[in-house]
Scaffold this active site. Structure first.
Site, PDB file in Angstrom:
ATOM      1  N   LYS A 287      -2.907  -3.030   8.548  1.00 23.38           N
ATOM      2  CA  LYS A 287      -2.921  -4.489   8.708  1.00 23.38           C
ATOM      3  C   LYS A 287      -2.056  -5.121   7.625  1.00 23.38           C
ATOM      4  O   LYS A 287      -1.548  -4.451   6.740  1.00 23.38           O
ATOM      5  CB  LYS A 287      -4.360  -5.019   8.626  1.00 23.38           C
ATOM      6  CG  LYS A 287      -4.991  -5.227   9.993  1.00 23.38           C
ATOM      7  CD  LYS A 287      -4.747  -6.649  10.517  1.00 23.38           C
ATOM      8  CE  LYS A 287      -5.284  -6.838  11.916  1.00 23.38           C
ATOM      9  NZ  LYS A 287      -4.344  -6.600  12.998  1.00 23.38           N
TER      10      LYS A 287
ATOM     11  N   ASP B   9       0.881  -1.167   0.000  1.00 30.51           N
ATOM     12  CA  ASP B   9       0.000   0.000   0.000  1.00 30.51           C
ATOM     13  C   ASP B   9       0.917   1.215   0.000  1.00 30.51           C
ATOM     14  O   ASP B   9       1.626   1.452   0.972  1.00 30.51           O
ATOM     15  CB  ASP B   9      -0.869  -0.046   1.269  1.00 30.51           C
ATOM     16  CG  ASP B   9      -1.670   1.231   1.487  1.00 30.51           C
ATOM     17  OD1 ASP B   9      -1.547   2.172   0.681  1.00 30.51           O
ATOM     18  OD2 ASP B   9      -2.414   1.280   2.489  1.00 30.51           O
TER      19      ASP B   9
ATOM     20  N   TYR C 298       1.489   0.764  14.899  1.00 32.64           N
ATOM     21  CA  TYR C 298       0.509   0.584  13.838  1.00 32.64           C
ATOM     22  C   TYR C 298       0.986   1.138  12.501  1.00 32.64           C
ATOM     23  O   TYR C 298       1.445   2.265  12.414  1.00 32.64           O
ATOM     24  CB  TYR C 298      -0.813   1.278  14.190  1.00 32.64           C
ATOM     25  CG  TYR C 298      -1.769   1.218  13.041  1.00 32.64           C
ATOM     26  CD1 TYR C 298      -2.459   0.040  12.789  1.00 32.64           C
ATOM     27  CD2 TYR C 298      -1.937   2.290  12.175  1.00 32.64           C
ATOM     28  CE1 TYR C 298      -3.312  -0.059  11.706  1.00 32.64           C
ATOM     29  CE2 TYR C 298      -2.789   2.201  11.086  1.00 32.64           C
ATOM     30  CZ  TYR C 298      -3.472   1.023  10.863  1.00 32.64           C
ATOM     31  OH  TYR C 298      -4.307   0.933   9.786  1.00 32.64           O
TER      32      TYR C 298
HETATM   33  C1  F6R Z   1      -7.176  -0.444   8.409  1.00 36.12           C
HETATM   34  C2  F6R Z   1      -7.046   0.848   7.728  1.00 36.12           C
HETATM   35  C3  F6R Z   1      -7.998   1.923   8.029  1.00 36.12           C
HETATM   36  C4  F6R Z   1      -7.362   2.992   8.900  1.00 36.12           C
HETATM   37  C5  F6R Z   1      -8.354   4.117   9.266  1.00 36.12           C
HETATM   38  C6  F6R Z   1      -7.710   5.260  10.009  1.00 36.12           C
HETATM   39  O1  F6R Z   1      -6.187  -1.328   8.025  1.00 36.12           O
HETATM   40  O2  F6R Z   1      -6.136   1.048   6.946  1.00 36.12           O
HETATM   41  O3  F6R Z   1      -9.164   1.428   8.621  1.00 36.12           O
HETATM   42  O4  F6R Z   1      -6.870   2.413  10.075  1.00 36.12           O
HETATM   43  O5  F6R Z   1      -8.900   4.678   8.087  1.00 36.12           O
HETATM   44  O6  F6R Z   1      -6.606   5.669   9.299  1.00 36.12           O
HETATM   45  P1  F6R Z   1      -5.568   6.767   9.817  1.00 36.12           P
HETATM   46  O7  F6R Z   1      -5.044   6.322  11.150  1.00 36.12           O
HETATM   47  O8  F6R Z   1      -4.515   6.769   8.748  1.00 36.12           O
HETATM   48  O9  F6R Z   1      -6.340   8.066   9.896  1.00 36.12           O
HETATM   49 MG    MG Z   2      -3.774   1.217   3.951  1.00 34.91          MG
HETATM   50 MG    MG Z   3      -4.459  -2.357   2.726  1.00 39.25          MG
END
Ligand code: F6R
Ligand code: MG
Ligand code: MG
Length: 366
Positions: A233, A11, A230
């Protein structure tokens, strides 16, 4: 002829949140591979599943080859440039190290590879999942390779009568690769005892016991272990050879109609049903539900056919409707109990601070 298949996914940025990559980003990665593959790669195919871009290479360099891994890494870097230019969200997100060090394993991208002597016709499946982790493949692989309720060939075909060898990794061990080999059918209770724990024990590969040939290779990356925090995933990819001494395509696909509950979904911290989707699908509801795509190819003299989109069929529309219902049902209970992952699997650190603050306010009554 010996062929190696390598699928490497990352990604490196997406449009409008963690939804899907931009067309320009995908094009740039394709262009980079095209311009730099000569003499190295026989063929390649690029697709996306949710916010992850997968590059499938067919080549003759063997598994873990530095040049192939570097080509993928550099293509993702070239893509990251575009992602930054376009202001895409999470540009370069899965490229966790600053410089390439010989192999993308442990650097962020997920990789699944296998080398084999090509059969006269060599059908295989490439799976890619988003908003979940490698343990998501445990149950479907168990059912497709062990259970005659899903794989009728285990009863009907003499070419699978010896069963399959499972190599399972303990992904919680971070000092190296900690693996165990178990044989189906005689070890199936032991295999089940491990595979029930999707976060810790992950199928790495499966081999035919009739021929010794490799059938399955799964990416086993834990971004969490690499980054220590984090980063998203682990969105796993998988290669599965099919037909003949292996399960038929439809036998491998069949357990995906369960829409079984997996880890991932919003913020990598929830439980949601795995929805089989068509190629180049985005995610949506609650940054999910967790999705899996499957492209079916043949490879011949190193050249890939066009893919058949395995979940693009009216049957799977009905499955998707049911999975949507399951997703809605578990989401109705919000943060409570089984709807969220246990503390150790939550992908955001915020709750740790919260728990520490609250711990200080607890009093033990005498
Ligand atoms: C799960 C994922 C999304 C982000 C969520 C918050 O793998 O990629 O659910 O965790 O959109 O994203 P941030 O922390 O980047 O604002
Ligand atoms: Mg992502
Ligand atoms: Mg992804």
């Amino acid at each position: 002829m010996k062929t190696t298949l390598s699928v490497i996914k990352a990604d490196v940025g997406s449009v409008g949140g963690h939804i899907k990559p931009s067309q320009r980003l995908i094009n740039r990665i394709g262009e980079y591979v095209h311009d730099n593959m000569s003499g190295l790669v026989n063929d390649y195919y690029i697709s996306h599943t949710g916010d992850d871009i997968a590059i499938l290479f067919s080549h003759q360099q063997g598994v873990g080859d530095e040049d192939i891994h570097k080509l993928a890494w550099d293509a993702f870097l070239a893509g990251t440039q575009i992602a930054k230019e376009q202001g895409l969200y999470g540009a370069g997100q899965d490229l966790l190290k600053n410089s390439f060090s010989g192999n993308v394993r442990g650097m962020g991208p997920a990789v699944a590879e296998m080398e084999f002597e090509e059969r006269p016709n060599e059908p295989f499946l490439m799976f890619a999942a988003d908003k979940t982790d490698p343990g998501a493949y445990n149950l479907p692989l168990y059912l497709a390779f062990v259970d005659p309720m899903y794989n009728s060939g285990l009863m009907l075909s003499p070419s699978m009568n010896k069963g399959f060898k499972f190599t399972i990794m303990d992904v919680s061990y971070v000092e190296g690769d900690k693996v165990i080999e178990l044989n189906a059918p005689e070890d199936i209770y032991d295999i089940a005892a491990l595979l029930r724990d999707n976060q810790r024990f992950v199928i790495e590969s499966i081999h035919s016991r009739n021929t010794g040939e490799i059938a399955v290779s799964v990416s086993t990356t834990r971004l969490h272990n690499i980054a220590g925090k984090y980063t998203g995933k682990d969105d796993p990819v998988m290669l599965v050879r099919v037909q003949g001494v292996f399960p038929a395509t439809g036998e491998v696909l069949s357990p995906f109609n369960i829409g079984h509950f997996v880890a991932g979904f919003m913020r990598g911290s929830h439980t949601g049903p795995l929805m089989p989707v068509t190629k180049n699908s985005a995610v949506s509801y609650f940054d999910g539900p967790p999705i899996v795509s499957c492209l079916a190819f043949c490879v011949h003299n190193g050249k890939l056919t066009q893919p058949a989109d395995a979940f693009d069929h009216p049957y799977w529309d009905w499955v998707r409707d049911r999975v949507s219902q399951k997703a809605t049902e578990i989401r109705a209970q919000g943060f409570s109990g089984a709807a969220m992952l246990p503390y150790s699997e939550l992908e955001y650190g915020g709750i740790v601070d919260k728990m520490e603050r609250l711990e200080a306010r607890f009093r033990v009554r005498s």
